[in-house]
Motif scaffolding. Structure first.
Motif, mmCIF file in Angstrom:
data_model
loop_
_atom_site.group_PDB
_atom_site.id
_atom_site.type_symbol
_atom_site.label_atom_id
_atom_site.label_comp_id
_atom_site.label_asym_id
_atom_site.label_seq_id
_atom_site.Cartn_x
_atom_site.Cartn_y
_atom_site.Cartn_z
ATOM 1 N N LYS A 22 4.420 -6.052 4.848
ATOM 2 C CA LYS A 22 4.364 -5.469 6.203
ATOM 3 C C LYS A 22 3.315 -6.185 7.051
ATOM 4 O O LYS A 22 3.588 -6.584 8.183
ATOM 5 N N LEU A 26 4.407 -8.353 10.563
ATOM 6 C CA LEU A 26 4.083 -7.897 11.922
ATOM 7 C C LEU A 26 3.480 -9.016 12.781
ATOM 8 O O LEU A 26 3.963 -9.266 13.890
ATOM 9 N N ARG A 92 -0.300 0.137 15.636
ATOM 10 C CA ARG A 92 -1.498 -0.577 16.030
ATOM 11 C C ARG A 92 -1.232 -2.074 16.214
ATOM 12 O O ARG A 92 -1.860 -2.727 17.042
ATOM 13 N N SER A 93 -0.283 -2.608 15.448
ATOM 14 C CA SER A 93 -0.049 -4.053 15.521
ATOM 15 C C SER A 93 0.494 -4.495 16.864
ATOM 16 O O SER A 93 0.606 -5.699 17.128
ATOM 17 N N PHE A 96 -1.402 -7.183 18.587
ATOM 18 C CA PHE A 96 -1.210 -8.630 18.361
ATOM 19 C C PHE A 96 -0.418 -9.263 19.483
ATOM 20 O O PHE A 96 -0.477 -10.466 19.691
ATOM 21 N N ARG A 121 -11.142 2.607 14.755
ATOM 22 C CA ARG A 121 -10.293 1.423 14.941
ATOM 23 C C ARG A 121 -10.429 0.811 16.345
ATOM 24 O O ARG A 121 -9.458 0.732 17.110
ATOM 25 N N PRO A 122 -11.642 0.387 16.716
ATOM 26 C CA PRO A 122 -11.822 -0.232 18.031
ATOM 27 C C PRO A 122 -11.125 -1.592 18.105
ATOM 28 O O PRO A 122 -10.756 -2.157 17.072
ATOM 29 N N CYS A 160 -17.586 -8.881 12.714
ATOM 30 C CA CYS A 160 -17.157 -8.568 11.349
ATOM 31 C C CYS A 160 -15.769 -9.187 11.165
ATOM 32 O O CYS A 160 -15.065 -9.450 12.144
ATOM 33 N N VAL A 163 -9.205 -8.430 10.458
ATOM 34 C CA VAL A 163 -7.910 -9.070 10.196
ATOM 35 C C VAL A 163 -7.156 -9.234 11.510
ATOM 36 O O VAL A 163 -6.714 -10.326 11.877
ATOM 37 N N GLY A 164 -7.029 -8.121 12.239
ATOM 38 C CA GLY A 164 -6.245 -8.137 13.472
ATOM 39 C C GLY A 164 -6.840 -9.069 14.511
ATOM 40 O O GLY A 164 -6.108 -9.807 15.177
ATOM 41 N N GLU A 167 -6.120 -12.664 13.629
ATOM 42 C CA GLU A 167 -4.716 -13.018 13.882
ATOM 43 C C GLU A 167 -4.435 -13.127 15.382
ATOM 44 O O GLU A 167 -3.748 -14.050 15.836
ATOM 45 N N GLU A 188 -7.908 -12.580 4.535
ATOM 46 C CA GLU A 188 -6.735 -11.964 3.899
ATOM 47 C C GLU A 188 -5.575 -12.960 3.790
ATOM 48 O O GLU A 188 -5.383 -13.800 4.690
ATOM 49 N N THR A 304 -8.854 -1.608 1.175
ATOM 50 C CA THR A 304 -8.906 -0.232 1.677
ATOM 51 C C THR A 304 -7.519 0.413 1.633
ATOM 52 O O THR A 304 -7.397 1.621 1.438
ATOM 53 N N LEU A 327 -14.461 0.524 5.018
ATOM 54 C CA LEU A 327 -13.814 -0.031 6.218
ATOM 55 C C LEU A 327 -13.492 1.002 7.285
ATOM 56 O O LEU A 327 -13.709 0.761 8.465
ATOM 57 N N PHE A 328 -12.946 2.126 6.876
ATOM 58 C CA PHE A 328 -12.499 3.108 7.868
ATOM 59 C C PHE A 328 -13.166 4.464 7.620
ATOM 60 O O PHE A 328 -13.207 4.938 6.489
ATOM 61 N N ARG A 331 -10.881 7.882 6.194
ATOM 62 C CA ARG A 331 -9.741 7.561 5.341
ATOM 63 C C ARG A 331 -9.741 8.389 4.049
ATOM 64 O O ARG A 331 -9.399 7.887 2.976
HETATM 65 C C1 UD1 Z 1 -5.510 -4.591 8.989
HETATM 66 C C2 UD1 Z 1 -4.303 -4.062 8.262
HETATM 67 C C3 UD1 Z 1 -4.615 -2.706 7.636
HETATM 68 C C4 UD1 Z 1 -5.851 -2.808 6.759
HETATM 69 C C5 UD1 Z 1 -7.008 -3.465 7.507
HETATM 70 C C6 UD1 Z 1 -8.208 -3.766 6.621
HETATM 71 C C7 UD1 Z 1 -2.468 -4.980 9.529
HETATM 72 C C8 UD1 Z 1 -1.298 -4.717 10.414
HETATM 73 N N1 UD1 Z 1 -3.214 -3.922 9.197
HETATM 74 O O1 UD1 Z 1 -5.823 -3.647 10.017
HETATM 75 O O2 UD1 Z 1 -3.488 -2.324 6.853
HETATM 76 O O3 UD1 Z 1 -6.232 -1.513 6.358
HETATM 77 O O4 UD1 Z 1 -6.599 -4.718 8.079
HETATM 78 O O5 UD1 Z 1 -7.839 -4.577 5.556
HETATM 79 O O6 UD1 Z 1 -2.679 -6.087 9.092
HETATM 80 N N2 UD1 Z 1 -13.179 -3.546 13.839
HETATM 81 C C9 UD1 Z 1 -14.038 -3.472 14.919
HETATM 82 N N3 UD1 Z 1 -13.645 -3.993 16.123
HETATM 83 C C10 UD1 Z 1 -12.429 -4.619 16.273
HETATM 84 C C11 UD1 Z 1 -11.565 -4.703 15.162
HETATM 85 C C12 UD1 Z 1 -11.952 -4.156 13.952
HETATM 86 O O7 UD1 Z 1 -15.128 -2.920 14.804
HETATM 87 O O8 UD1 Z 1 -12.138 -5.096 17.374
HETATM 88 C C13 UD1 Z 1 -13.585 -2.955 12.528
HETATM 89 C C14 UD1 Z 1 -12.685 -1.790 12.134
HETATM 90 O O9 UD1 Z 1 -13.119 -0.579 12.686
HETATM 91 C C15 UD1 Z 1 -12.816 -1.818 10.623
HETATM 92 C C16 UD1 Z 1 -12.983 -3.296 10.303
HETATM 93 O O10 UD1 Z 1 -13.357 -3.929 11.520
HETATM 94 O O11 UD1 Z 1 -13.968 -1.132 10.211
HETATM 95 C C17 UD1 Z 1 -11.751 -3.963 9.765
HETATM 96 O O12 UD1 Z 1 -10.658 -3.720 10.620
HETATM 97 P P1 UD1 Z 1 -9.504 -4.805 10.797
HETATM 98 O O13 UD1 Z 1 -9.652 -5.855 9.751
HETATM 99 O O14 UD1 Z 1 -9.461 -5.243 12.202
HETATM 100 O O15 UD1 Z 1 -8.194 -3.946 10.480
HETATM 101 P P2 UD1 Z 1 -6.818 -4.049 11.201
HETATM 102 O O16 UD1 Z 1 -6.534 -5.449 11.609
HETATM 103 O O17 UD1 Z 1 -6.691 -2.953 12.206
#
Ligand code: UD1
Length: 418
Positions: A22, A26, A92-93, A96, A121-122, A160, A163-164, A167, A188, A304, A327-328, A331
């Motif tokens: 998944k 995405l 959330r995706s 992207f 999830r900022p 930090c 992932v998002g 990408e 990742e 996570t 991470l969250f 959760r």
């Molecule tokens: C992606 C995954 C999700 C997984 C997560 C962590 C996808 C579609 N989803 O989510 O399944 O649980 O990685 O492995 O790939 N953060 C900030 N500011 C930001 C972005 C993130 O502070 O602008 C923090 C988040 O609150 C969190 C940490 O960074 O504590 C990691 O989040 P992130 O890696 O961005 O997760 P997602 O990309 O949302």
């Protein structure tokens, strides 16, 4: 709404084939608008998040169609740069799409993204990174408006390793003027998949899988066909199911390297694991030792997304386990439901102390998010007696044919309308 009715307590035997990931598919869907030629995603899972993302592509004006499991995306007629709230709130995706829509149209307008409620999830890192590439961003009335004639390569240091954000920045810079360097990038494997896909389209991305990703912008990207990586979280979920129920499972289309942290934990608690090519064989029975400490962290640490299933497993291990969710923030929504099934768990902030019990007991439980819902289903198929798991909409976001796969391995589980 739909729910599972589960009669628990049966061991699992047989073979389960894993879907494409998944979290890889995405961003690939988002990348498809970087070209006006046709893109084909082989073995594309028809899970809810993917179908919602396809809905967003169609809203932009892309043509999409499935031929068997192959998804064809033709974005030659794409003309819209706005993603409305109704779609963005579904997953959330959708965020992207910012990077790729800006790259394609020079502007983007998107409602604040939704997704599972597992914490704040900022998206500040996405936005500050895009600003570094020259994107002007205004936030108004729940919408984010972005304008940039052509993104320009830049150095971006992520506070930090998101992932998002990693990408999104790769997507925004794939056709930028000049070279972008993303430091403290997330590592990742799904990011490696995005890199490979963009490079197959004629892009120049390197370094994914490491902490520094370098994107050399190219003028044009062309169509491509791609088979995404296997879903490591789905594979992990079924391995944990076998550890909870006992029995012997073969997990096909899996990459053991991607879930080394889980395999290590499963071996520690006395499951027998063998890896051959793309298959992982697991055999479990009798006593399970407790994993003692499970602490989530970015890849290659414990994911996570497997914390909830692992918490369910810890409930029936011999001894106590400390689970730390780094991470969250919120959760642990599955915990009160697991307690209804007889689990002994105390949560303080980001830490859960799980004291193992002999077995869980059937109960009526409610899924509160995607992975939590999967965890409760595993708890139900391993528990003594009958359970119901309500609100399968969450589980359907990320697992295709979840109950068919479990039933094929011997679990007694069926889906009914409430
Ligand atoms: C992606 C995954 C999700 C997984 C997560 C962590 C996808 C579609 N989803 O989510 O399944 O649980 O990685 O492995 O790939 N953060 C900030 N500011 C930001 C972005 C993130 O502070 O602008 C923090 C988040 O609150 C969190 C940490 O960074 O504590 C990691 O989040 P992130 O890696 O961005 O997760 P997602 O990309 O949302």
């Amino acid at each position: 709404m739909e729910k599972y009715i589960v009669e628990g307590g049966r061991p699992l035997y047989g073979h389960i084939e894993i879907q494409s990931a998944k979290n890889a598919v995405l961003p690939l869907l988002a990348a498809s608008v970087l070209t006006d030629e046709t893109v084909v995603i082989h073995k594309c899972p028809r899970i809810r998040d993917v179908l919602n993302m396809i809905g967003i592509l169609e809203e932009l004006g892309c043509g999409t169609r499935f031929d068997g499991d192959d998804l064809y995306i033709d974005s030659s007629a794409a003309a819209n740069h706005e993603i409305p709230a109704a779609l963005a709130k579904e997953l959330r995706s959708s965020v992207f799409m910012l990077g790729s829509v800006i790259a394609r149209f020079g502007r983007a307008r998107i409602a604040y993204p939704g997704g599972c409620d597992i914490g704040l999830r900022p998206i500040d890192l996405h936005l500050s990174g895009l600003r570094r590439l020259g994107v002007a961003i205004a936030e108004d009335g729940g919408y984010i408006d972005c304008v940039c004639e052509k993104p320009c390569g830049a150095e971006v240091l992520l506070d930090c390793p998101s992932v998002g954000a990693t990408e999104n920045l790769i997507l925004a810079s794939a056709r930028a003027e000049g070279t972008t360097v993303i430091r403290n990038a997330a590592r990742e494997p799904e990011i490696v998949d995005l890199q490979n896909f963009i490079n197959r389209m004629g892009g120049k991305v390197k370094g994914a899988g490491g902490a520094v990703v370098v994107v050399e912008g190219v003028r044009k990207l062309h169509g491509a066909a791609y088979t995404p990586m296997p879903d490591r979280i789905e594979a992990g979920t079924f391995l944990i199911a076998a550890a909870m129920c006992g029995g012997k499972l073969a997990i096909g289309n899996a990459n053991a390297d991607h879930i080394a942290s889980l395999l290590h934990k499963l071996r520690e608690i006395s499951c027998k694991i063998r890896v051959q090519d793309d298959k992982i064989y697991i055999e479990c029975g009798g006593k399970r030792l407790s994993p003692k400490l499970v602490e989530t962290s970015p890849y290659p640490g414990f994911p996570t997304d497997l914390q909830a299933p692992m918490t369910a497993l810890a409930c029936i291990c011999d001894g106590a386990t400390v689970i730390v969710e780094n991470l969250f923030e919120t959760r642990f929504k599955h915990v009160p439901e697991l307690i209804r099934m007889g689990a002994d768990i105390t949560v303080r902030g980001r830490t859960a102390l799980v004291r193992g019990v002999r077995s869980l007991k059937g109960a009526d439980v409610i899924a509160g998010d995607l992975r939590g819902g999967a965890a409760l289903t595993l708890a139900a198929i391993s528990a003594e007696g009958e359970s119901t798991v309500t609100d399968l909409g969450y589980i359907d976001r990320g697992y295709s044919e979840f109950e068919y796969k479990l039933r094929g391995a011997g679990a007694r589980i069926r889906r009914v309308r409430v």
